[in-house]
Design a protein around this motif. Structure first.
Motif, PDB file in Angstrom:
ATOM      1  N   PRO A  31       0.821  -1.211   0.000  1.00 11.93           N
ATOM      2  CA  PRO A  31       0.000   0.000   0.000  1.00 11.93           C
ATOM      3  C   PRO A  31       0.855   1.262   0.000  1.00 11.93           C
ATOM      4  O   PRO A  31       1.898   1.327   0.684  1.00 11.93           O
ATOM      5  N   LEU A  32       0.418   2.266  -0.750  1.00 10.55           N
ATOM      6  CA  LEU A  32       1.166   3.523  -0.806  1.00 10.55           C
ATOM      7  C   LEU A  32       1.349   4.138   0.569  1.00 10.55           C
ATOM      8  O   LEU A  32       2.369   4.795   0.833  1.00 10.55           O
ATOM      9  N   SER A  33       0.379   3.922   1.438  1.00 13.07           N
ATOM     10  CA  SER A  33       0.458   4.497   2.782  1.00 13.07           C
ATOM     11  C   SER A  33       1.656   3.969   3.570  1.00 13.07           C
ATOM     12  O   SER A  33       2.091   4.597   4.545  1.00 13.07           O
ATOM     13  N   TYR A  43      -1.437  -1.880  -4.367  1.00  8.62           N
ATOM     14  CA  TYR A  43      -1.167  -0.507  -3.942  1.00  8.62           C
ATOM     15  C   TYR A  43      -2.298   0.083  -3.081  1.00  8.62           C
ATOM     16  O   TYR A  43      -2.100   1.112  -2.418  1.00  8.62           O
ATOM     17  N   GLU A  44      -3.471  -0.510  -3.141  1.00 12.49           N
ATOM     18  CA  GLU A  44      -4.634  -0.030  -2.386  1.00 12.49           C
ATOM     19  C   GLU A  44      -4.972   1.416  -2.719  1.00 12.49           C
ATOM     20  O   GLU A  44      -5.197   2.248  -1.828  1.00 12.49           O
ATOM     21  N   VAL A  45      -5.020   1.714  -4.013  1.00 10.53           N
ATOM     22  CA  VAL A  45      -5.343   3.075  -4.443  1.00 10.53           C
ATOM     23  C   VAL A  45      -6.631   3.123  -5.264  1.00 10.53           C
ATOM     24  O   VAL A  45      -7.073   4.218  -5.629  1.00 10.53           O
ATOM     25  N   ALA A  46      -7.226   1.972  -5.554  1.00 15.02           N
ATOM     26  CA  ALA A  46      -8.423   1.971  -6.400  1.00 15.02           C
ATOM     27  C   ALA A  46      -9.182   0.672  -6.209  1.00 15.02           C
ATOM     28  O   ALA A  46      -8.637  -0.349  -5.774  1.00 15.02           O
ATOM     29  N   SER A  47     -10.462   0.723  -6.554  1.00 12.30           N
ATOM     30  CA  SER A  47     -11.301  -0.473  -6.634  1.00 12.30           C
ATOM     31  C   SER A  47     -12.175  -0.324  -7.872  1.00 12.30           C
ATOM     32  O   SER A  47     -12.348   0.780  -8.389  1.00 12.30           O
TER      33      SER A  47
END
Length: 432
Positions: free
Chosen positions: A8-10, A340-344
């Motif tokens: 994840p970007l975080s 990356y957990e930036v979109a779904s």
């Protein structure tokens, strides 16, 4: 960062974000220099899909101009041909006498329904809607921009209600509908535009039963995708006319559909389903502006399909063309964005769209970046009333029209831009 190192970007450091941003920006500039010219803006059938209906252009054959005792070349018959109504009544789970077959565009029927109600009132109206200064309309979001354009043009205040996995928040819909100034609601019940979601039986039941402040409250039930499956099975079409009548609200639903994405988009047939009294009301008003629909075209469709099963078989041929494009879109999004957990994104079983949810506040930037890279998208916010997505989150993807290889290339660009915008937002959050 290689794909095996994704997280994840975080969780990335400022240095890692900077490295990733540099890599993505360089890749973006390389693609932008190609001048791709790809288009994912609207849910149009591809040329291959239109070719499936080519035989229509030779129908009805010379000398074949009688439907029963009706000469289709002449005036009259605002209800449309009974033979065609019988075919689509089966598909829409209504009785043939509850269905009109009209000209090519269901959007025109919806426009007429609201304009007739404004000028004349409905069968349940105490007065024409135009005499009510404060007019409101419930809009399920994300939703269909052309629906919203109609109610905006006619001066309705549009009230957005977010869609969940089973449909809208019905507590909120019922709360809003209790206001007498709220005259109706837009709904795409099966494979909705753009999420691809289908309203659950529970939601449909509550819509049929709910009490409303306005005695003439209407739900425009746009069954645009009732037979547009991406899987082998067809969805169950709820019998909303019967459900509403049983609940004591027989006139609640105005159901529309068309063959626009079944045969030819500009030369199909539109349908209106409602209780018989509502159809008579519609016919009385529509009969002032027309002497009847294009019955020659309607007979061509009768000859082309034969029966409801003919429609289903035809739509399976559509599925074979477009389902691989949806699969390729999912693969491209997952390949670039996974981890990356930036979109779904939605994984619809039918319809024409994928709803991409990006990092809040970046949808407009993603659309701008993709345009710069040669890929046109529907404007961010188009799926909301007034074009305003309060979270700047949703992007509608329409993968049906381009060839498969172009769909893959375009979605890869969209995914790249989604990640690039997310990385830049993360950098800003870390104080860069």
């Amino acid at each position: 960062m290689s794909s095996t190192e994704r997280r994840p970007l975080s969780e990335l450091t400022e240095a890692e974000l900077e490295t990733l941003e540099n890599e993505l920006a360089a890749e973006y500039e390389t693609i932008a220099a190609k001048g791709l010219g790809l288009d994912l803006t609207r849910g149009k059938p591809s040329a291959a899909q239109l070719d499936l209906s080519e035989r229509l252009l030779g129908l009805p054959e010379p000398g074949d101009h009688m439907a029963g005792k009706t000469d289709v070349r002449n005036y009259g018959g605002i209800q449309g041909l009974p033979e065609l109504r019988a075919i689509f009544a089966e598909l829409l789970d209504v009785r043939p006498e509850q269905l009109y077959a009209e000209d090519n565009a269901s959007l025109s029927v919806m426009y007429d329904l609201i304009s007739f109600a404004l000028l004349c009132g409905t069968t349940d109206s105490p007065r024409p809607w135009i005499e009510d200064q404060d007019r409101k309309w419930i809009c399920l979001v994300p939703g269909y921009d052309r629906h919203f354009a109609v109610t905006e043009k006619f001066g309705f205040e549009m009230l957005p209600v977010e869609m969940g996995p089973e449909g809208p928040d019905m507590d909120e819909v019922e709360r809003l509908a209790a206001d007498p100034s709220v005259k109706g609601m837009w709904a795409v019940p099966i494979y909705s535009n753009p999420t691809g979601l289908t309203l659950s039986d529970h939601v449909v039941e509550r819509l049929a039963k709910m009490e409303t402040g306005a005695p003439d409250f209407r739900v425009i039930w746009d069954n645009a995708y009732a037979v547009h499956t991406l899987v082998e099975d067809f969805p169950k079409v709820p019998g909303v006319l019967e459900a509403a009548a049983s609940a004591g609200h027989p006139n609640r639903f105005w159901q529309v559909a068309s063959t626009s994405k079944i045969t030819f988009a500009g030369a199909g047939v539109a349908f209106l389903a409602a209780q018989e009294g509502e159809l008579a009301w519609y016919g009385k008003n529509a009969g002032v502006r027309t002497i009847g629909p294009n019955k020659v075209n309607q007979l061509a469709h009768v000859r082309f399909f034969g029966d409801a099963e003919g429609v289903r078989q035809h739509m399976q041929a559509h599925r074979e063309i477009i389902a691989p494009k949806f699969a390729a879109s999912r693969e491209a999004l997952e390949s670039r964005l996974g981890g990356y957990e930036v979109a779904s994104w939605t994984d619809p079983e039918g319809g024409y769209f994928i709803d991409l949810s990006v990092v809040d506040g970046t949808a407009s930037e993603v659309v701008s970046l993709t345009a710069g890279a040669g890929v046109a998208l529907t404007p961010a916010g188009a799926a909301y009333p007034y074009g305003k997505d309060p979270h700047d989150r949703h992007i509608r993807l329409a993968p049906t029209m381009p060839p498969l290889e172009e769909v893959t290339e375009a979605i890869e660009v969209v995914a790249l831009c989604t990640l690039l915008a997310a990385v830049r937002r993360a950098q800003a959050g870390k104080g860069k």
